[in-house]
Design a protein around this motif. Structure first.
Motif, short mmCIF file in Angstrom:
data_model
loop_
_atom_site.label_atom_id
_atom_site.label_comp_id
_atom_site.label_asym_id
_atom_site.label_seq_id
_atom_site.Cartn_x
_atom_site.Cartn_y
_atom_site.Cartn_z
N PHE A 120 11.15 3.26 -3.93
CA PHE A 120 11.69 2.31 -4.59
C PHE A 120 9.63 2.95 -5.58
O PHE A 120 9.74 2.03 -6.74
CB PHE A 120 11.23 0.83 -3.98
N HIS A 121 9.35 3.29 -4.76
CA HIS A 121 7.63 4.23 -5.24
C HIS A 121 7.67 4.07 -6.28
O HIS A 121 7.09 4.36 -7.99
CB HIS A 121 7.00 4.36 -4.18
N PHE A 122 8.63 5.36 -6.61
CA PHE A 122 8.99 6.58 -7.92
C PHE A 122 9.91 5.63 -8.82
O PHE A 122 9.35 5.69 -10.05
CB PHE A 122 9.39 7.02 -6.81
N ARG A 162 0.67 -1.51 0.16
CA ARG A 162 -0.17 -0.04 0.35
C ARG A 162 0.65 1.16 -0.01
O ARG A 162 1.99 1.11 0.18
CB ARG A 162 -1.04 0.57 1.25
N VAL A 163 0.13 2.37 -0.70
CA VAL A 163 1.53 3.67 -1.06
C VAL A 163 0.69 4.80 -0.13
O VAL A 163 -0.90 5.19 -0.06
CB VAL A 163 1.40 3.82 -2.29
N SER A 164 1.11 5.13 0.66
CA SER A 164 0.55 6.49 1.35
C SER A 164 0.65 7.65 0.34
O SER A 164 -0.35 8.45 1.29
CB SER A 164 1.47 6.41 3.10
N ASP A 165 1.37 7.94 -0.44
CA ASP A 165 1.57 9.25 -0.92
C ASP A 165 1.77 8.76 -2.48
O ASP A 165 3.00 8.20 -2.25
CB ASP A 165 3.28 9.60 -0.21
N ASP A 166 1.42 9.94 -3.37
CA ASP A 166 1.47 9.49 -4.62
C ASP A 166 1.76 10.94 -5.45
O ASP A 166 1.76 11.03 -6.29
CB ASP A 166 0.48 8.53 -5.34
N GLU A 167 1.74 11.91 -4.51
CA GLU A 167 2.42 13.42 -5.14
C GLU A 167 3.86 13.70 -5.02
O GLU A 167 4.23 14.30 -5.49
CB GLU A 167 1.17 14.34 -4.52
N HIS A 168 4.06 13.15 -3.82
CA HIS A 168 6.04 13.70 -4.02
C HIS A 168 6.38 12.29 -3.78
O HIS A 168 6.53 11.50 -3.43
CB HIS A 168 5.73 14.68 -1.96
N SER A 169 8.12 12.66 -4.78
CA SER A 169 9.05 11.97 -4.08
C SER A 169 9.59 11.98 -3.18
O SER A 169 9.98 13.52 -2.78
CB SER A 169 9.47 11.70 -6.06
N LYS A 175 7.31 3.21 -10.11
CA LYS A 175 6.16 4.22 -11.38
C LYS A 175 6.93 4.49 -12.68
O LYS A 175 6.42 4.26 -13.89
CB LYS A 175 5.65 5.56 -10.53
N MET A 176 7.60 5.05 -12.97
CA MET A 176 8.19 5.84 -13.82
C MET A 176 8.96 4.69 -15.12
O MET A 176 8.88 4.71 -15.56
CB MET A 176 10.12 6.45 -13.44
N THR A 177 9.68 3.46 -14.29
CA THR A 177 9.79 3.03 -15.04
C THR A 177 8.56 2.13 -15.93
O THR A 177 9.26 1.82 -16.99
CB THR A 177 10.71 1.48 -13.96
N HIS A 178 8.02 2.36 -15.05
CA HIS A 178 6.48 1.36 -15.99
C HIS A 178 6.44 2.26 -16.96
O HIS A 178 5.89 1.80 -17.93
CB HIS A 178 5.60 1.06 -15.12
N PHE A 179 5.91 3.67 -16.50
CA PHE A 179 5.49 4.35 -17.70
C PHE A 179 6.82 4.46 -19.11
O PHE A 179 5.79 4.51 -20.31
CB PHE A 179 5.25 5.75 -17.18
N ASP A 180 8.29 4.49 -18.62
CA ASP A 180 8.71 4.78 -19.61
C ASP A 180 8.53 3.58 -20.92
O ASP A 180 9.57 3.67 -21.84
CB ASP A 180 10.29 4.58 -19.23
N HIS A 181 8.03 2.33 -20.35
CA HIS A 181 8.09 1.23 -21.00
C HIS A 181 6.76 0.39 -21.75
O HIS A 181 5.94 -0.37 -21.17
CB HIS A 181 8.69 -0.03 -20.57
#
Length: 705
Positions: A60-62, A39-46, A65-71
């Motif tokens: 790790f969450h950032f 579970r993620v507590s904050d998805d607004e700030h790295s 999320k970014m790696t998935h987006f890039d691919h």
């Protein structure tokens, strides 16, 4: 049908949907997590070192999320990149045991799940729907014997006769590599250079320049398997076969000006039409037809039946309608289903086999090779949309994205450690057995002499067109070749099509400033095939869309009668006005507006109706957009209706003959060239009947434009 059989049928129809249910996810009411379920507590700030400090690699969450987006993007299809799809089912009308042992063609009570993808061919995934192009029509049948893919187009022939030329063809019609233009268009030098130097393309070009290349919707276009296949029955007897999809709504097209405007007004026009029709319960239906030729009759025609640039004229080889497909469910996720679906003409079932069509033979290699690159490896069959509904067992293991967990030490055949399982199935157990055809010949790089006729069927197509359709073909040639910069290529094409028809070549030449052909003889073919002309198609009002133009002060009783009559005829009416919200009739009744003149356009509708009511009409007459709406619908040959004061708007929009016709005839209801109006609201039944008939007519070519 007994209860047990009914349960079997329902279960089989829903088998693919039940299988997909295991992969469907509903995110509503759920907490945000990582891909690992944390579970993620904050998805607004790295995560940073201090409020204004650098981002920390520990986040790790950032990174996930970014790696998935890039691919997220996969390579788009080289051709058929822009497509749209839907789920449905197919039912055969009667057992086909005499002709084929394919199980899905035997039991009329069984509903075989299908997934159908429609597409353009030349453009990229982001191009428009309504460009002039062939359309893909690919159907995946999830049968109890495995997946069967009928991979076809909306044109029954192809540009080339041998698959080795396919890369050259595609390179020619794609944007030119030095400037990457034009997108989704064949109106440029390299394509027409290919055409002029590969004359086997003549027949396909005639279709591509016809109205078939700008369909009104996916729901109103034919589908063809293109290639020659074989049906094989239980006794091993084979017949040559071609497949046809016949739309229940008939075959209808846009006009060229309309198609171009739609590309800007709504580039998603065809996909939106399909989506909305299914959501409204207007399920698209297509009947499956087959043409069959006995093996002993293979050489009894004046064309080679294996030549993919030739049709089997329906007057020579009738189409036998054997079943119907209904599309009744939209996709849940376009990427997961429409983009990841993998079709292949080599996905067949017992009872369906291949012929020696040289284009088909090459495609059997190409499709697998393409899916390996596009979907990232050999396990694309395990993606949910591609999984068969029947079990599959083999010794193929590993590879990227492997989903199946095979237990045990054995991954080879033959074996003793696992009792030789999985083992081959005999023909009696449903094992696929290739048709045994005797082959006697030398290995050569040649084409059969029987493939050398490049023009006779192009002439057959031309002869089969109505005068209006022929004029559309001439204009299409003039547009396409008018964009070609090379005068030499233009002349080559004119000279080439003088072998099809002298008048056609002369008219092309006049339009592009080329030299008319000298002593052109054409192909000498005088035959025609009425089945090829869209003028002879089914014409019904079902699922058509009508724009109702109205403002405050409209005649409430009249409008409601028209809308009710349209609804009973299967026609959808949408209210167009100067503003959204509610408009109020002269009697104080209210009607909700669907679109404004800014958010809509006549090209999005099949017909236009102007509501009566003096106040409403006076307001409409003061709006240029309303006038343009009427005028454009008229110029696109669509049905137009008006009652009472509504005809004043038609007169103000300069629709020919409105005032004169009413005065001269004195009729209560007047109808000419698809324009229908009534002098008052006293005879609404007659008006509604005439207006609905005009809508069913699709286009009214008798208008003098």
């Amino acid at each position: 049908m007994d209860k047990k059989q009914e349960q079997k049928t329902i279960g089989y129809e829903q088998s693919k949907q039940k299988q997909l249910d295991d992969f469907r996810v509903d995110d509503s009411g759920q907490k945000l997590t990582t891909n690992q379920g944390l579970r993620v507590s904050d998805d607004e700030h790295s995560l940073k070192a201090g409020e204004r400090g650098p981002t920390i690699m520990e986040d790790f969450h950032f990174r996930e999320k970014m790696t998935h987006f890039d691919h997220e993007r996969i390579p788009e299809r080289v051709v058929h990149a822009r497509g749209y799809a839907a789920h449905g089912y197919f039912q055969v009308y009667e057992p086909m045991k005499e002709y084929t042992k394919a199980k899905f063609l035997q039991d009329p009570s069984v509903k075989t799940p299908v997934f159908v993808r429609f597409s353009t061919v030349a453009g990229s995934r982001g191009s428009g729907d309504t460009v002039r192009d062939a359309r893909g029509f690919a159907t995946k049948f999830y049968t109890e014997e495995g997946n069967y893919d009928l991979v076809g187009n909306n044109i029954p022939v192809f540009f080339i006769q041998d698959a080795i030329k396919f890369p050259d063809l595609v390179h020619s019609f794609k944007p030119e590599p030095h400037n990457e233009m034009p997108q989704a268009s064949t109106a440029h030098d390299t394509f027409w250079d290919f055409v002029a130097n590969n004359t086997e393309s003549a027949h396909m070009i005639m279709w591509a320049m016809s109205d078939r290349a700008i369909p009104r919707s996916y729901r109103m276009m034919e589908g063809f398997g293109v290639h020659t296949f074989r049906f094989v029955n239980e006794e091993g007897k084979a017949r040559f076969v071609k497949f046809h999809w016949k739309p229940v709504l008939g075959v209808h097209s846009l006009v060229w000006d309309e198609a171009q405007k739609l590309a800007g007004k709504d580039p998603d026009f065809h996909r939106r039409d399909l989506w909305e029709a299914i959501e409204m319960g207007n399920y698209p239906e297509f009947e499956l037809g087959v043409q069959m030729i006995e093996e002993e009759d293979e050489f009894n025609f004046n064309f080679d039946i294996l030549d993919p640039t030739k049709i089997w004229p329906e007057e020579m080889v009738p189409v036998q309608i054997i079943g119907k497909m209904t599309l009744n469910r939209n996709v849940d996720n376009v990427f997961a289903e429409t983009e990841q679906v993998a079709f292949h003409p080599g996905h067949v079932v017992p009872g369906i086999d291949f012929s020696n069509d040289p284009l088909l033979q090459g495609r059997l290699f190409s499709y697998t090779d393409t899916q390996l690159t596009r979907l990232g490896g050999p396990n694309f069959h395990e993606i949910p949309i591609n999984r068969p509904v029947c079990p599959f067992h083999n010794h193929q293991r590993d590879g990227m994205h492997r989903m199946t967990i095979n237990r045990g030490p054995v991954a080879y055949h033959k074996n003793s450690l696992q009792g030789n399982d999985p083992s081959p199935a005999s023909a009696e157990e449903g094992g696929y057995v290739h048709y045994q055809e005797k082959i006697d010949g030398r290995k050569v790089r040649r084409r059969s002499e029987s493939f050398k006729d490049h023009y006779s069927q192009a002439t057959l197509f031309w002869n089969s067109m109505s005068e209006v359709e022929q004029q559309h073909i001439i204009k299409a040639f003039r547009f396409e070749l008018g964009k070609v910069k090379s005068k030499d290529i233009q002349q080559q094409v004119v000279d080439m099509f003088s072998n099809v028809d002298q008048y056609l070549a002369e008219q092309i030449a006049v339009g592009i400033g080329a030299k008319p052909p000298v002593n052109a003889k054409g192909s000498g073919v005088t035959l025609s095939s009425p089945a090829l002309s869209q003028e002879n198609t089914i014409k019904v009002p079902d699922t058509r869309k009508v724009a109702v133009l109205a403002e405050n002060g409209f005649n409430d009783s009249e409008v409601n009668e028209v809308i009710d009559a349209l609804k009973k005829a299967g026609v959808t009416a949408e209210i167009i006005s100067s503003h959204l919200g509610m408009i109020t009739s002269a009697d104080g009744e209210q009607l909700e507006v669907t679109h404004t003149f800014l958010t809509s356009d006549s090209v999005l509708f099949d017909a236009v109706y102007v509501a009566g009511g003096q106040q409403s009409v006076d307001q409409l007459k003061g709006q240029k957009e309303a006038m343009n709406f009427i005028g454009e619908a008229f110029s696109h040959y669509k049905a137009i209706g008006a009652v009472g004061e509504g005809r004043e708007l038609l007169a103000a929009a300069n629709i020919p003959g409105i005032e004169t016709a009413a005065q001269v005839t004195g009729k209560e209801v007047y109808s000419t060239s698809g324009v229908v109006f009534s002098r008052d609201a006293e005879n609404m039944d007659a008006f509604n009947e005439a207006f609905i008939d005009a809508i069913a007519g699709h286009r009214h070519w008798m208008r003098k434009m």
